[in-house]
Design an enzyme around this catalytic site. Sequence first.
Site, PDB file in Angstrom:
ATOM      1  N   ASP A  88       0.794  -1.123   0.107  1.00 36.05           N
ATOM      2  CA  ASP A  88      -0.180  -0.005   0.035  1.00 36.05           C
ATOM      3  C   ASP A  88       0.830   1.291   0.016  1.00 36.05           C
ATOM      4  O   ASP A  88       1.709   1.344   0.906  1.00 36.05           O
ATOM      5  CB  ASP A  88      -0.798  -0.108   1.315  1.00 36.05           C
ATOM      6  CG  ASP A  88      -1.865   1.046   1.451  1.00 36.05           C
ATOM      7  OD1 ASP A  88      -2.606   1.541   0.356  1.00 36.05           O
ATOM      8  OD2 ASP A  88      -2.313   1.255   2.419  1.00 36.05           O
ATOM      9  N   GLY A 219      -8.821   5.921   1.087  1.00 38.07           N
ATOM     10  CA  GLY A 219      -9.482   6.856   2.116  1.00 38.07           C
ATOM     11  C   GLY A 219     -11.030   6.490   2.201  1.00 38.07           C
ATOM     12  O   GLY A 219     -11.871   7.306   2.291  1.00 38.07           O
ATOM     13  N   SER A 221     -12.989   4.565   4.362  1.00 32.98           N
ATOM     14  CA  SER A 221     -13.631   4.019   5.611  1.00 32.98           C
ATOM     15  C   SER A 221     -14.573   4.719   5.733  1.00 32.98           C
ATOM     16  O   SER A 221     -14.835   6.120   5.609  1.00 32.98           O
ATOM     17  CB  SER A 221     -12.689   4.475   6.817  1.00 32.98           C
ATOM     18  OG  SER A 221     -11.562   3.268   6.989  1.00 32.98           O
ATOM     19  N   ASN A 261     -10.199   0.427  -0.140  1.00 38.77           N
ATOM     20  CA  ASN A 261      -9.253   0.405   0.867  1.00 38.77           C
ATOM     21  C   ASN A 261      -9.748   0.854   2.120  1.00 38.77           C
ATOM     22  O   ASN A 261     -10.557   2.145   2.306  1.00 38.77           O
ATOM     23  CB  ASN A 261      -7.986   1.475   0.499  1.00 38.77           C
ATOM     24  CG  ASN A 261      -7.200   0.982  -0.683  1.00 38.77           C
ATOM     25  OD1 ASN A 261      -7.407   0.165  -1.313  1.00 38.77           O
ATOM     26  ND2 ASN A 261      -6.160   1.311  -0.875  1.00 38.77           N
ATOM     27  N   ARG A 288      -3.952 -11.660  25.735  1.00 33.03           N
ATOM     28  CA  ARG A 288      -5.025 -12.422  24.986  1.00 33.03           C
ATOM     29  C   ARG A 288      -6.237 -12.218  25.359  1.00 33.03           C
ATOM     30  O   ARG A 288      -7.143 -12.505  24.617  1.00 33.03           O
ATOM     31  CB  ARG A 288      -4.560 -14.072  25.360  1.00 33.03           C
ATOM     32  CG  ARG A 288      -3.349 -14.373  24.787  1.00 33.03           C
ATOM     33  CD  ARG A 288      -2.873 -15.680  25.290  1.00 33.03           C
ATOM     34  NE  ARG A 288      -2.629 -15.784  26.807  1.00 33.03           N
ATOM     35  CZ  ARG A 288      -2.339 -16.971  27.524  1.00 33.03           C
ATOM     36  NH1 ARG A 288      -1.753 -17.844  26.640  1.00 33.03           N
ATOM     37  NH2 ARG A 288      -1.917 -16.813  28.750  1.00 33.03           N
TER      38      ARG A 288
HETATM   39  P1  13P Z   1      -8.787   4.885   5.445  1.00 31.89           P
HETATM   40  O1  13P Z   1      -8.190   5.728   6.340  1.00 31.89           O
HETATM   41  O2  13P Z   1     -10.117   5.631   4.986  1.00 31.89           O
HETATM   42  O3  13P Z   1      -9.277   3.557   5.996  1.00 31.89           O
HETATM   43  O4  13P Z   1      -8.088   4.683   3.986  1.00 31.89           O
HETATM   44  C1  13P Z   1      -7.009   3.587   4.031  1.00 31.89           C
HETATM   45  C2  13P Z   1      -6.510   3.730   2.944  1.00 31.89           C
HETATM   46  O5  13P Z   1      -6.571   4.231   1.689  1.00 31.89           O
HETATM   47  C3  13P Z   1      -5.025   2.736   2.399  1.00 31.89           C
HETATM   48  O6  13P Z   1      -4.592   3.035   1.637  1.00 31.89           O
HETATM   49  O1  G3H Z   2      -3.294   4.848   3.600  1.00 35.88           O
HETATM   50  C1  G3H Z   2      -2.532   4.827   4.657  1.00 35.88           C
HETATM   51  C2  G3H Z   2      -3.038   3.448   5.368  1.00 35.88           C
HETATM   52  O2  G3H Z   2      -4.026   3.686   6.322  1.00 35.88           O
HETATM   53  C3  G3H Z   2      -1.681   2.801   5.973  1.00 35.88           C
HETATM   54  O3  G3H Z   2      -1.360   3.779   7.184  1.00 35.88           O
HETATM   55  O4  G3H Z   2       0.762   4.287   6.709  1.00 35.88           O
HETATM   56  O5  G3H Z   2      -0.212   4.475   8.995  1.00 35.88           O
HETATM   57  O6  G3H Z   2       0.514   1.909   8.000  1.00 35.88           O
HETATM   58  P1  G3H Z   2       0.139   3.608   7.705  1.00 35.88           P
HETATM   59 ZN    ZN Z   3      -4.764   4.880   0.754  1.00 32.66          ZN
END
Ligand code: 13P
Ligand code: G3H
Ligand code: ZN
Length: 315
Positions: A88, A219, A221, A261, A288
Site C-alpha cells: 500500500d 480513504g 473508511s 481501501n 490474550r
Molecule cells: P482509510 O483511512 O479511509 O481507512 O483509508 C485507507 C487507505 O486508503 C489505505 O491505503
Molecule cells: O493509507 C494509509 C494506510 O491507512 C496505512 O497507514 O502508513 O499508518 O500504516 P500507515
Molecule cells: Zn490509501
Amino acid sequence: MPLCTSRQLVPTKELLLKALKGKYAVGAYNVNNMELLQAIVEAGNELRAPLILQVSEGARKYADQTYLIKLVEAALESSDIPIALHLDHGEGVEICKACIDGGFSSVMIDGSKHPFEENVAIVKQVVDYAHARGVSVEAELGRLAGVEDNISVSEKDAIFTNPREAKEFIERTGVDSLAVAIGTSHGAYKFKGEAKLDFERLAEIQEAVGQGYPLVLHGASSVPEELVKICNDNGAEIPGAKGVPEEMFSQATKLGVAKINVDTDLRLAFTGAIRKHFKENPSHFDPRQYLKPARAAVKEIVKHKIQVFGTDGKA
Ligand code: 13P
Ligand code: G3H
Ligand code: ZN
C-alpha cells in the site's frame, strides 16, 4: 519469489477484473499484526469472498516484512479463498522491487506527489519489473487531500484526478489499476461539512479509461458512529470524526471502482474493543484477554464491509 505454501497468492488484477464483471468491489484491508490478519481472513472465509491484504511502508517498519509474509503464508494455509498481498502506497521503485522480490502479488507505486511526467516514468519502471514477474501494479493520479465542501471548480481541478490524464497515464504506463482522487482522504476526519464525492468526475474517468478498467478508492473508511462511540465512551477523544457514507459505495462500484481501501475502520474496531475491555476489566493484563475481543470486532466489521461492497459469494 513464490511463498513457502502449497497455495499461492493471486495478483490483484485477476481479482479486480472478476469484480468488475460481477459488479462488486474487493475490499483491501491493512494488515499490521497477526490478530488483524486472522480477523480479515476469517471474515473472507466465512463469506466466501476474495481478499486483498495490504501492507504499508509503516506496517513493514512496525512488523518486519518477513514476519508479515510468514503470517500471510499461515493465512493461505488456513483458508481456501483467493488472496492477494499488496504493498500500500509504495513511495519509490526500490520498495516496490523489495516487495515483489519478497513474494507480494501486487504493489502500489504512489507517485501522486510528483508531476505527471515524473509519475509516468516511475510507474513505468515498476510496471516493467512487476509484469515480468506476474505481479500487478496500482498507481495514483491526483491528491487525496481533505477538501472543504465549498471547494471551487478550479480548486477541484487542481487536486482531483483529471479524466483525460487518467487515460493517457494508463496507456503510457500499462498500469493495472488506478487510484482516483474524487474527494476521499485518509483517516477519521474526511469531511468537515456534508460528505460529498465527485461522482460526475468518476463517471468521466470511467468513460475515458473504459468500463473494463478497474479503479481504486483510497480513504474509503466509513468511520461508523457506533465504533467511534465505543472508543469515546471508553476514554478516547475522537470528536467529530466522519467517513464515507456506506450508500455511496454501490454508486462508486457502478462507475468502475473495483478495489476499496479500508484501514481506519479496522483501527477503530480494534481500539474500541480494547478500550472497552480495559474499562470493564481493569484488573486484566494478559494480552490474550483484550486482543481476543479486538480480533472479533475487526472480523465483524470486515464481514460487514464485504456485505456492503458486494461479493458473488463463490470465492
Ligand atoms: P482509510 O483511512 O479511509 O481507512 O483509508 C485507507 C487507505 O486508503 C489505505 O491505503
Ligand atoms: O493509507 C494509509 C494506510 O491507512 C496505512 O497507514 O502508513 O499508518 O500504516 P500507515
Ligand atoms: Zn490509501
